[in-house]
Design an enzyme around this catalytic site. Structure first.
Site, PDB file in Angstrom:
ATOM      1  N   ASP A  16      19.277  25.151-107.336  1.00 19.43           N
ATOM      2  CA  ASP A  16      19.520  26.459-106.722  1.00 19.43           C
ATOM      3  C   ASP A  16      18.169  27.125-106.467  1.00 19.43           C
ATOM      4  O   ASP A  16      17.400  27.372-107.405  1.00 19.43           O
ATOM      5  CB  ASP A  16      20.376  27.312-107.666  1.00 19.43           C
ATOM      6  N   ASP A 110      20.832  26.975 -99.698  1.00 23.47           N
ATOM      7  CA  ASP A 110      19.889  27.048-100.817  1.00 23.47           C
ATOM      8  C   ASP A 110      20.391  26.435-102.114  1.00 23.47           C
ATOM      9  O   ASP A 110      19.753  26.613-103.152  1.00 23.47           O
ATOM     10  CB  ASP A 110      19.498  28.513-101.060  1.00 23.47           C
ATOM     11  N   GLU A 111      21.484  25.706-102.105  1.00 22.11           N
ATOM     12  CA  GLU A 111      21.932  25.069-103.339  1.00 22.11           C
ATOM     13  C   GLU A 111      22.751  23.825-103.041  1.00 22.11           C
ATOM     14  O   GLU A 111      23.377  23.704-101.988  1.00 22.11           O
ATOM     15  CB  GLU A 111      22.726  26.034-104.224  1.00 22.11           C
TER      16      GLU A 111
END
Length: 365
Positions: A16, A110-111
C-alpha cells in the site's frame, strides 16, 4: 453450528503506497514538501481525494468534504489531481511486482495483493521480498510504500496498516487468531461504519465477540457476508489472489447523521457519491452503462432503482443525471432517508476516460 475450516498456508503481501496522490504531488513540486496538502476539491466544494501526512495531523482525511478539511486546517493547500501521472507511477510499481510473482491482484492505483508462496526469485521469506519490493519502489519512484505480510489476504491487509508510513509488519499463522480477537471490528477491512453499527447492536465490538457468534447467527443477520465474518474472526480467509479479478461494479454510499426527508437535500447528497464513483472509473480507465440508486429508510427497509443507457457514461454528469432522475421516482419518500448509494455497473474499458474526457476529480475508492 461448529464448522472446521482447513486453509493452506500461503505467503501473501499487501503493498500500500503511503498517501499516494499527495506524495506524488510533493515529489514533483518541492514547494509542497512538508506542507499540509489535499489532492482534489477546493476550499469551497468537493471532497478530499488524498491528504498528506502533514494534513492528517489536523484530522484531514480522504472522502472528507473540502470545506470541512479547510476548517480543520486553515493552511491546507488544495491541488488538482493528475491521473495520467498517477497511472504512470502505478505502472512502474506493478512492473516491480511482476519481477517477483505473476499472482498480482491490484485493488487500485496504489495498492495490490501479491501471492509470493512460489515466487520468481525463489525466495523463501516473504518479509525479505516485501523489503526488496519497497526498496525498489523507493529507488524507481522516490515514493514510500508500506506492506503487510501474512498467510491470507485479510490479515495481510490489516498488517499493512500497522507500521505506516514507510514500514511493514507480519502476522504469522501462530498469532493470527489472537490478533483478530483483540481488534475492534470497526477496524476490520470489509466492515464499514454501517455494518459495525449493526454488529454493535448484536453485542459485537471486537474480534472475540465476533468469534463467539455461530455461523448460523452471522448468516442470519449478515447474509452472504456471514461465512466471511465467521472465517476472519478465526484468522481464516480462503480468498485467493486473483490476477484476473474483474470488478463488476463501482459504488459509493453514505449513511447520514440525521435522516433526510427533503428532496433538494437528498439531491445535494448525490453529488459527492457520483463523484466518488466516477473518480474510481476515471483513475482506472473504465465506465459503465447502468446506474443504480439505493435508498435506505429510517426503518432499515430499502428501495433500489436502476437505469441502463445505450452508451457508457462519459463523465460524472452522466452518472449524476441518472441518479437524480432515479431519486425523483421514489419521492415523496415513504419514510425519512438514512442512507443513499450510487452504483455504476455493466462496466467496460472506456478509452475516452484515459485522455481529455477524464474529469478533474480525485477520489480513489
Amino acid at each position: 453450528m461448529n464448522v472446521m475450516i482447513q486453509t493452506p498456508i500461503r505467503k501473501i503481501i499487501h503493498v500500500d503506497m503511503d498517501a499516494f496522490y499527495a506524495s506524488v504531488e510533493q515529489r514533483d513540486n518541492p514547494e509542497l514538501r512538508g506542507k499540509p496538502l489535499a489532492v482534489g476539491g477546493s476550499a469551497a466544494r468537493g471532497v478530499v481525494a488524498a491528504a498528506s501526512y502533514e494534513a492528517r495531523k489536523f484530522g484531514v482525511h480522504s472522502a472528507m468534504p473540502s470545506i470541512t478539511a479547510a476548517r480543520k486546517c486553515p493552511d491546507l493547500i488544495f491541488v488538482p489531481p493528475r491521473f495520467d501521472v498517477y497511472k504512470a507511477v502505478s505502472q512502474q510499481i506493478r512492473e516491480i511486482f511482476a519481477q517477483y510473482t505473476p499472482l498480482i491482484e491490484p485493488l487500485s492505483l496504489d495498492e495490490a495483493y501479491l501471492d509470493v508462496t512460489e515466487n520468481l526469485r525463489g525466495m523463501e521469506i516473504a518479509t525479505e521480498i516485501a523489503l526488496e519490493i519497497r526498496a525498489k519502489i523507493k529507488q524507481a519512484t522516490g515514493l514510500n510504500a508500506s506492506a503487510g505480510i501474512s498467510y491470507n489476504k485479510f490479515l495481510a491487509k490489516m498488517a499493512s496498516d500497522l507500521n505506516k508510513p514507510n514500514g511493514q509488519a507480519v502476522i504469522t499463522p501462530r498469532n493470527g487468531a489472537g490478533f483478530v480477537e483483540a481488534l475492534p471490528v470497526k477496524k476490520f477491512h470489509g466492515v464499514g461504519p454501517a455494518t459495525a453499527e449493526r454488529m454493535k447492536k448484536h453485542g459485537i465490538e471486537t474480534g472475540a465477540d465476533l468469534k463467539s457468534k455461530s455461523l448460523q447467527f452471522l448468516t442470519e443477520h449478515f447474509g452472504k457476508s456471514g461465512p466471511y465474518f465467521y472465517g476472519i474472526a478465526r484468522g481464516v480467509d480462503l480468498r485467493q489472489v486473483r490476477p484476473d479479478r474483474i470488478r463488476k461494479s463501482v459504488g459509493a454510499e453514505d449513511t447520514f447523521v440525521q435522516d433526510i426527508d427533503d428532496l433538494e437535500r437528498a439531491r445535494t447528497e448525490l453529488t459527492p457519491l457520483a463523484e466518488k464513483v466516477w473518480r474510481h472509473c476515471a483513475a482506472n480507465g473504465i465506465s459503465g452503462k447502468t446506474v443504480t440508486l439505493k435508498v435506505k429508510y429510517s426503518d432499515f427497509t430499502q428501495a433500489t432503482r436502476s437505469r441502463t443507457s445505450a452508451q457508457p457514461c462519459s463523465d460524472v454528469s452522466d452518472v449524476l443525471e441518472s441518479a437524480d432522475a432515479l431519486l425523483t421516482t421514489v419521492y415523496p419518500f415513504k419514510l425519512p432517508v438514512r442512507l443513499l448509494g450510487v452504483t455504476l455497473s455493466s462496466l467496460t474499458n472506456d478509452p475516452s476516460a484515459d485522455d481529455e474526457e477524464q474529469p478533474q476529480l480525485g477520489f480513489d475508492l
